[in-house]
Enzyme design. Sequence first.
Site, mmCIF file in Angstrom:
data_model
loop_
_atom_site.group_PDB
_atom_site.id
_atom_site.type_symbol
_atom_site.label_atom_id
_atom_site.label_comp_id
_atom_site.label_asym_id
_atom_site.label_seq_id
_atom_site.Cartn_x
_atom_site.Cartn_y
_atom_site.Cartn_z
ATOM 1 N N GLU A 19 19.155 -0.978 35.157
ATOM 2 C CA GLU A 19 19.397 -2.530 34.738
ATOM 3 C C GLU A 19 19.956 -2.694 34.703
ATOM 4 O O GLU A 19 19.714 -3.997 35.317
ATOM 5 C CB GLU A 19 17.856 -2.490 33.854
ATOM 6 C CG GLU A 19 17.166 -1.538 33.653
ATOM 7 C CD GLU A 19 15.827 -1.538 32.691
ATOM 8 O OE1 GLU A 19 14.629 -0.961 32.182
ATOM 9 O OE2 GLU A 19 16.630 -2.748 31.321
ATOM 10 N N ARG A 60 16.868 -3.097 21.121
ATOM 11 C CA ARG A 60 15.200 -2.907 21.082
ATOM 12 C C ARG A 60 14.732 -2.335 19.176
ATOM 13 O O ARG A 60 13.600 -2.697 18.714
ATOM 14 C CB ARG A 60 15.286 -0.790 21.004
ATOM 15 C CG ARG A 60 15.427 -0.068 22.726
ATOM 16 C CD ARG A 60 14.183 -0.789 23.730
ATOM 17 N NE ARG A 60 12.791 -0.775 23.281
ATOM 18 C CZ ARG A 60 12.152 -0.750 24.239
ATOM 19 N NH1 ARG A 60 12.966 -1.058 25.431
ATOM 20 N NH2 ARG A 60 10.610 -0.792 24.034
ATOM 21 N N THR A 89 6.406 -3.278 20.851
ATOM 22 C CA THR A 89 5.625 -3.688 22.314
ATOM 23 C C THR A 89 5.328 -5.248 22.130
ATOM 24 O O THR A 89 4.966 -6.069 22.732
ATOM 25 C CB THR A 89 5.181 -3.559 23.245
ATOM 26 O OG1 THR A 89 6.665 -1.455 23.874
ATOM 27 C CG2 THR A 89 5.186 -4.039 24.877
ATOM 28 N N ASN A 97 5.103 -11.097 25.991
ATOM 29 C CA ASN A 97 6.399 -10.799 24.481
ATOM 30 C C ASN A 97 7.980 -11.593 24.382
ATOM 31 O O ASN A 97 8.826 -10.613 23.964
ATOM 32 C CB ASN A 97 5.712 -9.274 24.224
ATOM 33 C CG ASN A 97 6.890 -8.486 25.498
ATOM 34 O OD1 ASN A 97 7.206 -9.241 26.150
ATOM 35 N ND2 ASN A 97 6.796 -6.977 25.250
ATOM 36 N N HIS A 120 12.844 -8.155 27.518
ATOM 37 C CA HIS A 120 13.185 -6.896 27.881
ATOM 38 C C HIS A 120 13.921 -6.264 27.309
ATOM 39 O O HIS A 120 15.053 -7.091 26.813
ATOM 40 C CB HIS A 120 13.266 -7.205 29.225
ATOM 41 C CG HIS A 120 13.255 -5.434 29.699
ATOM 42 N ND1 HIS A 120 12.445 -4.996 29.828
ATOM 43 C CD2 HIS A 120 15.012 -5.428 30.378
ATOM 44 C CE1 HIS A 120 13.245 -3.706 30.285
ATOM 45 N NE2 HIS A 120 14.798 -4.077 30.250
ATOM 46 N N LYS A 177 12.493 -14.022 28.263
ATOM 47 C CA LYS A 177 11.341 -13.951 29.356
ATOM 48 C C LYS A 177 10.640 -15.485 29.207
ATOM 49 O O LYS A 177 11.491 -15.977 28.742
ATOM 50 C CB LYS A 177 10.153 -12.479 28.972
ATOM 51 C CG LYS A 177 10.815 -11.445 28.846
ATOM 52 C CD LYS A 177 9.638 -10.633 29.062
ATOM 53 C CE LYS A 177 9.799 -9.102 28.978
ATOM 54 N NZ LYS A 177 8.834 -8.930 28.437
ATOM 55 N N TYR A 198 10.189 -4.024 37.108
ATOM 56 C CA TYR A 198 9.511 -3.357 36.478
ATOM 57 C C TYR A 198 8.900 -2.160 37.691
ATOM 58 O O TYR A 198 7.377 -1.483 37.013
ATOM 59 C CB TYR A 198 8.806 -4.227 36.470
ATOM 60 C CG TYR A 198 8.280 -5.002 35.181
ATOM 61 C CD1 TYR A 198 9.162 -3.705 33.906
ATOM 62 C CD2 TYR A 198 8.491 -6.204 34.966
ATOM 63 C CE1 TYR A 198 9.042 -4.521 32.690
ATOM 64 C CE2 TYR A 198 9.303 -6.872 33.607
ATOM 65 C CZ TYR A 198 9.448 -6.160 32.425
ATOM 66 O OH TYR A 198 9.632 -6.755 31.795
ATOM 67 N N ARG A 232 10.751 -10.586 18.611
ATOM 68 C CA ARG A 232 9.065 -10.420 19.240
ATOM 69 C C ARG A 232 8.168 -10.907 17.756
ATOM 70 O O ARG A 232 6.908 -11.864 18.333
ATOM 71 C CB ARG A 232 8.790 -9.097 19.502
ATOM 72 C CG ARG A 232 9.038 -8.494 20.947
ATOM 73 C CD ARG A 232 8.808 -7.481 21.283
ATOM 74 N NE ARG A 232 9.509 -7.171 23.138
ATOM 75 C CZ ARG A 232 9.302 -6.361 23.461
ATOM 76 N NH1 ARG A 232 9.585 -5.174 23.099
ATOM 77 N NH2 ARG A 232 9.438 -6.042 24.961
ATOM 78 N N PHE A 273 -1.948 -3.353 33.867
ATOM 79 C CA PHE A 273 -1.369 -4.323 33.375
ATOM 80 C C PHE A 273 -0.162 -4.950 34.864
ATOM 81 O O PHE A 273 0.326 -6.168 34.247
ATOM 82 C CB PHE A 273 -0.561 -4.104 32.075
ATOM 83 C CG PHE A 273 0.759 -3.625 31.958
ATOM 84 C CD1 PHE A 273 1.892 -3.678 32.416
ATOM 85 C CD2 PHE A 273 0.270 -2.182 30.791
ATOM 86 C CE1 PHE A 273 2.740 -2.710 31.469
ATOM 87 C CE2 PHE A 273 0.902 -1.363 31.333
ATOM 88 C CZ PHE A 273 2.197 -1.644 31.443
HETATM 89 P P1 IDP Z 1 8.759 -2.838 26.427
HETATM 90 O O1 IDP Z 1 9.513 -3.530 26.766
HETATM 91 O O2 IDP Z 1 8.739 -2.461 24.927
HETATM 92 O O3 IDP Z 1 9.383 -1.960 27.198
HETATM 93 P P2 IDP Z 1 7.071 -1.357 28.221
HETATM 94 O O4 IDP Z 1 6.116 -0.332 27.438
HETATM 95 O O5 IDP Z 1 8.176 -0.628 28.917
HETATM 96 O O6 IDP Z 1 7.287 -1.455 27.100
HETATM 97 O O7 IDP Z 1 6.177 -2.558 29.388
HETATM 98 C C1 IDP Z 1 7.164 -3.166 29.707
HETATM 99 C C2 IDP Z 1 6.032 -4.855 29.437
HETATM 100 O O8 IDP Z 1 4.490 -4.729 30.127
HETATM 101 C C3 IDP Z 1 6.247 -4.952 27.934
HETATM 102 O O9 IDP Z 1 7.249 -6.216 27.656
HETATM 103 C C4 IDP Z 1 4.952 -5.642 27.940
HETATM 104 O O10 IDP Z 1 5.336 -7.032 29.068
HETATM 105 C C5 IDP Z 1 3.979 -5.445 29.249
HETATM 106 N N1 IDP Z 1 3.094 -4.729 28.731
HETATM 107 C C6 IDP Z 1 3.306 -3.345 28.422
HETATM 108 N N2 IDP Z 1 1.770 -2.312 28.326
HETATM 109 C C7 IDP Z 1 0.741 -3.526 28.180
HETATM 110 C C8 IDP Z 1 -0.298 -4.014 27.991
HETATM 111 O O11 IDP Z 1 -1.039 -2.765 27.779
HETATM 112 N N3 IDP Z 1 -0.763 -4.792 28.204
HETATM 113 C C9 IDP Z 1 -0.428 -5.698 28.715
HETATM 114 N N4 IDP Z 1 1.044 -5.697 28.773
HETATM 115 C C10 IDP Z 1 1.912 -4.832 29.140
HETATM 116 MG MG MG Z 2 10.369 -1.136 28.378
#
Ligand code: IDP
Ligand code: MG
Length: 143
Positions: A128, A87, A93, A114, A117, A11, A51, A104, A59
Amino acid sequence: MAIEQTFSILKPDAVGKNKIGAIIQRLEESGLKVVAARMIHLSQKEAEGFYAVHRERGFFADLVKFMISGPVMAMALEGENAVQVYRDVMGATNPKNAAPGTIRADFADSIDENAAHGSDSLENAKIELAYFFRTTELCPRTR
Ligand code: IDP
Ligand code: MG
């Protein structure tokens, strides 16, 4: 276990910190192989499309704004059980909950920014990968 391909994005925060190489080193050390890679500065439409599953989340707007704030490195990774392996290497996350030694934990500052992805299932990995790469751009490793 089967050889899989999964999709990765380094990212804008990780790219901005000049950590592309350090993160790819972690991936290679975990047995994952880069089979496609491309720098891209996503447009708003591309980030929103990628997304789309999160569009109802609070968010979403901030996530899209962050993802278009600078270039990213999109990659296809290949290896045994690659979806789950990546993963695990990436970590939770929220970097505050990510296990020590994960990408991360070591390269991300917050849940908003973070570092990486990773596809969450083989089915989503295929979707994807197709969003970013043509089939002919994936280079399965023969050695
Ligand atoms: P992942 O990237 O670990 O698969 P996802 O739940 O798919 O997590 O969420 C996608 C992205 O959205 C996350 O990597 C993070 O950047 C952002 N995100 C997820 N949950 C939150 C939140 O509660 N607050 C702010 N950003 C979030
Ligand atoms: Mg995800």
